[in-house]
Structure formats: structure tokens, C-alpha cells
Design a protein around this motif. Structure first.
Motif, mmCIF file in Angstrom:
data_model
loop_
_atom_site.group_PDB
_atom_site.id
_atom_site.type_symbol
_atom_site.label_atom_id
_atom_site.label_comp_id
_atom_site.label_asym_id
_atom_site.label_seq_id
_atom_site.Cartn_x
_atom_site.Cartn_y
_atom_site.Cartn_z
ATOM 1 N N GLU A 21 0.818 -1.215 0.000
ATOM 2 C CA GLU A 21 0.000 0.000 0.000
ATOM 3 C C GLU A 21 0.854 1.268 0.000
ATOM 4 O O GLU A 21 1.789 1.396 0.777
ATOM 5 C CB GLU A 21 -0.922 -0.123 1.213
ATOM 6 C CG GLU A 21 -1.147 1.043 2.040
ATOM 7 C CD GLU A 21 -2.202 0.730 3.118
ATOM 8 O OE1 GLU A 21 -2.821 1.677 3.566
ATOM 9 O OE2 GLU A 21 -2.384 -0.452 3.493
ATOM 10 N N VAL A 22 0.528 2.184 -0.888
ATOM 11 C CA VAL A 22 1.182 3.495 -0.939
ATOM 12 C C VAL A 22 0.157 4.499 -0.403
ATOM 13 O O VAL A 22 -0.964 4.569 -0.924
ATOM 14 C CB VAL A 22 1.583 3.862 -2.389
ATOM 15 C CG1 VAL A 22 2.288 5.218 -2.428
ATOM 16 C CG2 VAL A 22 2.470 2.773 -2.995
ATOM 17 N N GLU A 27 -5.944 8.438 -4.308
ATOM 18 C CA GLU A 27 -6.367 9.840 -4.449
ATOM 19 C C GLU A 27 -6.009 10.451 -5.805
ATOM 20 O O GLU A 27 -6.514 11.512 -6.142
ATOM 21 C CB GLU A 27 -5.710 10.697 -3.352
ATOM 22 C CG GLU A 27 -6.147 10.312 -1.959
ATOM 23 C CD GLU A 27 -5.242 10.924 -0.882
ATOM 24 O OE1 GLU A 27 -5.466 10.594 0.299
ATOM 25 O OE2 GLU A 27 -4.316 11.698 -1.216
ATOM 26 N N ILE A 28 -5.128 9.795 -6.550
ATOM 27 C CA ILE A 28 -4.631 10.377 -7.800
ATOM 28 C C ILE A 28 -5.437 9.929 -9.021
ATOM 29 O O ILE A 28 -5.246 10.439 -10.117
ATOM 30 C CB ILE A 28 -3.139 10.030 -8.008
ATOM 31 C CG1 ILE A 28 -2.931 8.514 -8.090
ATOM 32 C CG2 ILE A 28 -2.293 10.627 -6.879
ATOM 33 C CD1 ILE A 28 -1.475 8.094 -8.368
ATOM 34 N N VAL A 29 -6.342 8.970 -8.811
ATOM 35 C CA VAL A 29 -6.997 8.319 -9.955
ATOM 36 C C VAL A 29 -7.833 9.303 -10.777
ATOM 37 O O VAL A 29 -7.762 9.317 -12.008
ATOM 38 C CB VAL A 29 -7.848 7.117 -9.489
ATOM 39 C CG1 VAL A 29 -8.611 6.511 -10.651
ATOM 40 C CG2 VAL A 29 -6.952 6.056 -8.833
ATOM 41 N N SER A 30 -8.589 10.168 -10.129
ATOM 42 C CA SER A 30 -9.456 11.047 -10.925
ATOM 43 C C SER A 30 -8.640 12.084 -11.701
ATOM 44 O O SER A 30 -8.971 12.400 -12.857
ATOM 45 C CB SER A 30 -10.551 11.693 -10.075
ATOM 46 O OG SER A 30 -9.973 12.534 -9.129
ATOM 47 N N ASP A 31 -7.554 12.585 -11.102
ATOM 48 C CA ASP A 31 -6.679 13.502 -11.852
ATOM 49 C C ASP A 31 -6.060 12.792 -13.060
ATOM 50 O O ASP A 31 -5.931 13.384 -14.132
ATOM 51 C CB ASP A 31 -5.541 14.026 -10.959
ATOM 52 C CG ASP A 31 -5.968 15.226 -10.129
ATOM 53 O OD1 ASP A 31 -7.074 15.759 -10.381
ATOM 54 O OD2 ASP A 31 -5.206 15.629 -9.232
ATOM 55 N N ARG A 175 2.093 9.325 -5.815
ATOM 56 C CA ARG A 175 2.274 9.177 -4.372
ATOM 57 C C ARG A 175 3.518 8.320 -4.158
ATOM 58 O O ARG A 175 3.864 7.518 -5.023
ATOM 59 C CB ARG A 175 1.067 8.515 -3.696
ATOM 60 C CG ARG A 175 -0.195 9.374 -3.653
ATOM 61 C CD ARG A 175 -0.066 10.598 -2.754
ATOM 62 N NE ARG A 175 -1.315 11.352 -2.655
ATOM 63 C CZ ARG A 175 -1.708 12.287 -3.527
ATOM 64 N NH1 ARG A 175 -0.946 12.606 -4.568
ATOM 65 N NH2 ARG A 175 -2.866 12.904 -3.354
ATOM 66 N N ALA A 176 4.178 8.522 -2.998
ATOM 67 C CA ALA A 176 5.474 7.869 -2.751
ATOM 68 C C ALA A 176 5.405 6.844 -1.623
ATOM 69 O O ALA A 176 4.546 6.916 -0.741
ATOM 70 C CB ALA A 176 6.501 8.938 -2.410
ATOM 71 N N ILE A 177 6.357 5.916 -1.649
ATOM 72 C CA ILE A 177 6.543 4.959 -0.543
ATOM 73 C C ILE A 177 7.355 5.644 0.561
ATOM 74 O O ILE A 177 7.041 5.551 1.730
ATOM 75 C CB ILE A 177 7.234 3.671 -1.051
ATOM 76 C CG1 ILE A 177 6.309 2.922 -2.044
ATOM 77 C CG2 ILE A 177 7.613 2.759 0.116
ATOM 78 C CD1 ILE A 177 6.946 1.706 -2.722
#
Ligand code: VGL
Ligand code: ZN
Length: 203
Positions: A21-22, A27-31, A175-177
């Protein structure tokens, strides 16, 4: 200028409740769906490991996730078992508009070599075929988004720069680890190699 959007590994296992999991991965999917409409070509990558892959901690005796082992091609971080071929975790996030993609590149299928970059496996010489695909379509500029910023997005970006593309990372669509400073190190390294970092509001 001809552009491609590379959407890196937006898969269930990298999203909340996934095996690797990150934080905020969903949260980035719609953008990203919105971005997909703006480029000459859209390529999705899909981390796609066989069961027992050598990047999984469970494949090594007495090793735990995030331990590091030496492989013939260099140091390898061991991960929880993730993105196993055909599993639910390997599927794209269900809200991702995957139907819009012109191509899907699967990577990490060699049981002995991990593959962070969309262009080369971690031995840094086995090609995935993406370079040929993009060049044969006349693409010279690539925009990257997805997961994880400090692993697969980062290695794809620096390989893209090495291969002569103009490379832009859409930072807020990643998003980052962030493992032992990996986020800061990857941002610095990308900047030093000519990768531009932009946000969706600047595109
Ligand atoms: C990734 C670790 C292992 C990524 C893939 O997509 O960033 N990270 N496999
Ligand atoms: Zn992986």
C-alpha cells in the motif's frame, strides 16, 4: 512535439488496503483520468510478477519485507508479495479509465529480475519494448504519473531522460513509498538529470 502519458502501476496492491500500500494511492486516480484526454498516446504500466518472484521477501529464507539482498544485478529491496499475475491486487484500480489506454506494458515477469522502470528491468539492460513503441509512434515527450513516485515513476523518468525523451513528472498525480529518504533522493536525482517536475495545475 508528440506526447505520451505514462501511467505507472495504478494497481490495487499499491492502493490503500493493498499488499504494498502506498499512502493516498487512490487519491490520484481522478486527476489521472482527466490527464489521459490531453496526450497523443496513453500507456499504462502494470507490475506483473509470477508467484514466488525473487523480489518477494517470502521467496528468501529468513528475510522480511524491506530487507535488502544482493542479486546478480545489484542490491534488491525485498517487498511483500504483490501484483501476482492474474490476482485482484494486480488489477488496475477499478476507477482508472484503463479503456482509454493505447497500450499496456507489463513488467517484472522474469522471476529472477525485478523491474521498476517502464523501460528496462533492474539489470538496466533488458528492454520492456516501451522505447521502441514510443519511438515508432514519433513520441519525444513523456509525462509520468502514478505509483510509486520514488520507485517505479522515478526509475522510469531517469531511464526516459537517458533515452533522450523530454521528461515531465506530474508530481501531484503521484504518491510515494518514502523509505529511508528515498523520496527526497529521487526528487533530487531526477532534477539533476533534467527531469522536470510539474503539477496538474501547471499543465
Ligand atoms: C513498485 C516496489 C515493487 C512500484 C513495484 O510500482 O513503485 N515498487 N514493485
Ligand atoms: Zn513489484
Amino acid at each position: 512535439m508528440k506526447t505520451a502519458l505514462l501511467v505507472i502501476d495504478v494497481q490495487n496492491d499499491f492502493c490503500p488496503a493493498g499488499a504494498l500500500e502506498v499512502a493516498g494511492g487512490n487519491e490520484i486516480v481522478s486527476d489521472i483520468n482527466h490527464e489521459m484526454k490531453k496526450y497523443d498516446c496513453v500507456v499504462l504500466t502494470q507490475d506483473w510478477h509470477p508467484k514466488g518472484h525473487s523480489s518477494f521477501a517470502i521467496s528468501h529464507k529468513d528475510k522480511n519485507p524491506l530487507d535488502v539482498v544482493e542479486m546478480p544485478y545489484g542490491d534488491q529491496i525485498l517487498w511483500p508479495e504483490h501484483c501476482v499475475q492474474g490476482s485482484k491486487g494486480a488489477e488496475f484500480h477499478s476507477d482508472l479509465d484503463a479503456d482509454r489506454a493505447n497500450a499496456v506494458i507489463r513488467k517484472g515477469s522474469n522471476p529472477l529480475i525485478d523491474s521498476y522502470s517502464a523501460f528496462f528491468e533492474n539489470d538496466q539492460k533488458t528492454p520492456t519494448g516501451l522505447d521502441g513503441y514510443l519511438k515508432s509512434r514519433g513520441i519525444n515527450t513523456i509525462y509520468l504519473c502514478g505509483l510509486a513516485l520514488d520507485f517505479c515513476v522515478y526509475f522510469s523518468a531517469i531511464d526516459g531522460a537517458k533515452l533522450g525523451y523530454n521528461v515531465i513528472v506530474i508530481e501531484d498525480a503521484c504518491r510515494a513509498i518514502d523509505l529511508n529518504g528515498s523520496l527526497e533522493n529521487s526528487l533530487n536525482d531526477m532534477k539533476s538529470k533534467g527531469v522536470r517536475l510539474l503539477t496538474t495545475s501547471n499543465l
